[in-house]
Design a protein around this motif. Structure first.
Motif, PDB file in Angstrom:
ATOM      1  N   LEU A 182       0.840  -1.209   0.037  1.00 48.19           N
ATOM      2  CA  LEU A 182      -0.039   0.081  -0.129  1.00 48.19           C
ATOM      3  C   LEU A 182       0.914   1.225   0.054  1.00 48.19           C
ATOM      4  N   LEU A 183       1.605   1.677   1.136  1.00 46.10           N
ATOM      5  CA  LEU A 183       2.111   3.017   1.305  1.00 46.10           C
ATOM      6  C   LEU A 183       3.550   2.900   1.011  1.00 46.10           C
ATOM      7  N   PHE A 184       3.960   1.694   1.118  1.00 45.64           N
ATOM      8  CA  PHE A 184       5.520   1.632   0.892  1.00 45.64           C
ATOM      9  C   PHE A 184       6.038   0.291   0.228  1.00 45.64           C
ATOM     10  N   ASP A 185       7.256   0.441  -0.280  1.00 46.93           N
ATOM     11  CA  ASP A 185       7.831  -0.819  -0.831  1.00 46.93           C
ATOM     12  C   ASP A 185       8.527  -1.574   0.155  1.00 46.93           C
ATOM     13  N   MET A 186       8.561  -2.768   0.193  1.00 45.39           N
ATOM     14  CA  MET A 186       9.668  -3.683   1.142  1.00 45.39           C
ATOM     15  C   MET A 186      10.227  -4.623   0.281  1.00 45.39           C
ATOM     16  N   THR A 187      11.522  -4.828   0.683  1.00 42.75           N
ATOM     17  CA  THR A 187      12.164  -5.922   0.209  1.00 42.75           C
ATOM     18  C   THR A 187      11.934  -6.984   0.807  1.00 42.75           C
ATOM     19  N   THR A 188      11.763  -8.328   0.143  1.00 41.08           N
ATOM     20  CA  THR A 188      11.524  -9.751   0.673  1.00 41.08           C
ATOM     21  C   THR A 188      12.423 -10.562  -0.111  1.00 41.08           C
ATOM     22  N   HIS A 189      12.637 -11.874   0.761  1.00 41.15           N
ATOM     23  CA  HIS A 189      13.504 -12.802   0.297  1.00 41.15           C
ATOM     24  C   HIS A 189      12.659 -14.176   0.174  1.00 41.15           C
ATOM     25  N   PRO A 190      12.026 -14.274  -0.902  1.00 37.74           N
ATOM     26  CA  PRO A 190      11.566 -15.677  -0.942  1.00 37.74           C
ATOM     27  C   PRO A 190      12.236 -16.789  -1.319  1.00 37.74           C
ATOM     28  N   VAL A 191      11.793 -17.912  -1.236  1.00 38.01           N
ATOM     29  CA  VAL A 191      12.655 -19.097  -1.444  1.00 38.01           C
ATOM     30  C   VAL A 191      12.755 -19.465  -3.136  1.00 38.01           C
ATOM     31  N   SER A 192      14.244 -19.651  -3.563  1.00 40.43           N
ATOM     32  CA  SER A 192      14.305 -19.784  -4.779  1.00 40.43           C
ATOM     33  C   SER A 192      14.809 -21.034  -5.126  1.00 40.43           C
ATOM     34  N   ASN A 193      15.379 -21.770  -4.063  1.00 36.88           N
ATOM     35  CA  ASN A 193      15.724 -23.104  -4.179  1.00 36.88           C
ATOM     36  C   ASN A 193      15.108 -24.003  -3.362  1.00 36.88           C
ATOM     37  N   ALA A 194      13.928 -24.478  -3.912  1.00 37.79           N
ATOM     38  CA  ALA A 194      12.875 -25.077  -3.051  1.00 37.79           C
ATOM     39  C   ALA A 194      13.578 -26.661  -2.641  1.00 37.79           C
ATOM     40  N   THR A 195      14.522 -27.136  -3.610  1.00 39.59           N
ATOM     41  CA  THR A 195      15.179 -28.565  -3.434  1.00 39.59           C
ATOM     42  C   THR A 195      15.943 -28.212  -2.168  1.00 39.59           C
ATOM     43  N   GLU A 196      16.587 -27.307  -1.665  1.00 36.59           N
ATOM     44  CA  GLU A 196      17.248 -27.319  -0.291  1.00 36.59           C
ATOM     45  C   GLU A 196      16.428 -27.272   0.780  1.00 36.59           C
ATOM     46  N   LYS A 197      15.359 -26.600   0.529  1.00 31.57           N
ATOM     47  CA  LYS A 197      14.336 -26.295   1.556  1.00 31.57           C
ATOM     48  C   LYS A 197      13.650 -27.776   1.843  1.00 31.57           C
ATOM     49  N   GLN A 198      13.318 -28.317   0.680  1.00 33.44           N
ATOM     50  CA  GLN A 198      12.941 -29.906   1.022  1.00 33.44           C
ATOM     51  C   GLN A 198      13.790 -30.682   1.602  1.00 33.44           C
ATOM     52  N   ARG A 199      15.175 -30.405   1.308  1.00 35.06           N
ATOM     53  CA  ARG A 199      16.272 -31.457   1.811  1.00 35.06           C
ATOM     54  C   ARG A 199      16.085 -31.131   3.457  1.00 35.06           C
ATOM     55  N   LEU A 200      16.020 -30.029   3.946  1.00 31.43           N
ATOM     56  CA  LEU A 200      15.912 -29.757   5.358  1.00 31.43           C
ATOM     57  C   LEU A 200      14.594 -30.172   5.913  1.00 31.43           C
ATOM     58  N   VAL A 201      13.654 -30.200   5.156  1.00 29.99           N
ATOM     59  CA  VAL A 201      12.183 -30.660   5.747  1.00 29.99           C
ATOM     60  C   VAL A 201      12.251 -32.078   6.066  1.00 29.99           C
ATOM     61  N   LYS A 202      12.806 -32.892   4.932  1.00 28.24           N
ATOM     62  CA  LYS A 202      12.815 -34.109   4.824  1.00 28.24           C
ATOM     63  C   LYS A 202      13.745 -34.792   5.870  1.00 28.24           C
ATOM     64  N   LYS A 203      14.882 -33.988   6.128  1.00 23.96           N
ATOM     65  CA  LYS A 203      15.777 -34.110   7.119  1.00 23.96           C
ATOM     66  C   LYS A 203      15.247 -34.174   8.607  1.00 23.96           C
ATOM     67  N   LEU A 204      14.428 -33.336   8.812  1.00 20.75           N
ATOM     68  CA  LEU A 204      13.789 -33.178  10.209  1.00 20.75           C
ATOM     69  C   LEU A 204      12.565 -34.227  10.269  1.00 20.75           C
ATOM     70  N   GLN A 205      11.875 -34.403   9.233  1.00 17.23           N
ATOM     71  CA  GLN A 205      10.859 -35.412   9.282  1.00 17.23           C
ATOM     72  C   GLN A 205      11.323 -36.802   9.598  1.00 17.23           C
ATOM     73  N   GLU A 206      12.491 -37.170   8.767  1.00 13.16           N
ATOM     74  CA  GLU A 206      12.983 -38.442   9.073  1.00 13.16           C
ATOM     75  C   GLU A 206      13.514 -38.597  10.387  1.00 13.16           C
ATOM     76  N   SER A 207      14.103 -37.491  10.875  1.00 14.47           N
ATOM     77  CA  SER A 207      14.776 -37.650  12.320  1.00 14.47           C
ATOM     78  C   SER A 207      13.592 -37.831  13.423  1.00 14.47           C
ATOM     79  N   MET A 208      12.466 -37.321  13.007  1.00 14.31           N
ATOM     80  CA  MET A 208      11.306 -37.667  14.101  1.00 14.31           C
ATOM     81  C   MET A 208      10.417 -38.992  13.773  1.00 14.31           C
ATOM     82  N   LEU A 209      10.798 -39.351  12.656  1.00 11.72           N
ATOM     83  CA  LEU A 209      10.268 -40.724  12.223  1.00 11.72           C
ATOM     84  C   LEU A 209      10.977 -41.800  12.128  1.00 11.72           C
TER      85      LEU A 209
END
Length: 185
Positions: A82-109
């Motif tokens: 609305l009133l201002f622009d803001m810099t954001t940093h969305p994930v561009s490498n979904a593979t790396e994010k998925q690797r971490l998610v899978k690592k945590l899931q497996e560690s608990m399962l």
């Protein structure tokens, strides 16, 4: 207590990471040892203690985001709010994010060891940080209901352990428990 434990520098050998090496220099330069809680506040910029400003890391979030952009994990975008622009940093490498998610899931399962002291320290630290950042539940949302319940219950049991007791048994992971205790305050 673990939270009020003082952080003592064991080695000032550079890690190769700019922020970590700057942190090591700050810890080395302190005249009196600081507590885990104080260091978290100083290193995240959450405190304005005028006597300790020289130990604060500057622009931590921006510097971490920039490093992740350079590694290709995040990208940089301008978002209009609305009133201002803001810099954001969305994930561009979904593979790396998925690797971490899978690592945590497996560690608990599949790789559940039922003992935090037998758990890989980096995985334990990742669990504590994900919990402290309020993103841990998101890690398990893609699981089937029964697995989600198991993972969440194991996570709750782990994070509900007494950090004081666990730190005393930790043998090298004391800092992880001290950070959990600090975030649980």
């Amino acid at each position: 207590s673990t939270v009020s434990s003082q952080v003592l520098l064991k080695s000032d050998t550079p890690t190769g990471d700019v922020l970590l090496d700057e942190t090591l220099r700050h810890i080395k330069a302190t005249e009196s040892a600081e507590t885990v809680q104080t260091w978290i506040e100083l290193l995240t910029g959450e405190t304005w203690n005028p006597f300790k400003l020289q130990y604060q890391l500057r622009n931590v979030r921006e510097r971490i985001a920039k490093a992740l952009v350079e590694k290709g994990i995040l990208t940089t975008e301008k978002q209009n709010f609305l009133l201002f622009d803001m810099t954001t940093h969305p994930v561009s490498n979904a593979t790396e994010k998925q690797r971490l998610v899978k690592k945590l899931q497996e560690s608990m399962l599949e790789r559940w060891v039922n003992d935090p002291h037998r758990m890989d320290r980096r995985t334990l630290a990742l669990l504590v940080l994900a919990h402290s950042s309020d993103v841990l539940e998101n890690v398990f949302t893609s699981l089937a209901d029964d697995k989600y319940d198991v993972a969440m219950n194991r996570t709750k049991d782990l994070l509900d352990m007494d950090p004081e007791v666990e730190a005393a048994k930790a043998r090298g992971a004391e800092m992880i428990w001290a950070v959990l205790a600090a975030f649980n305050k």
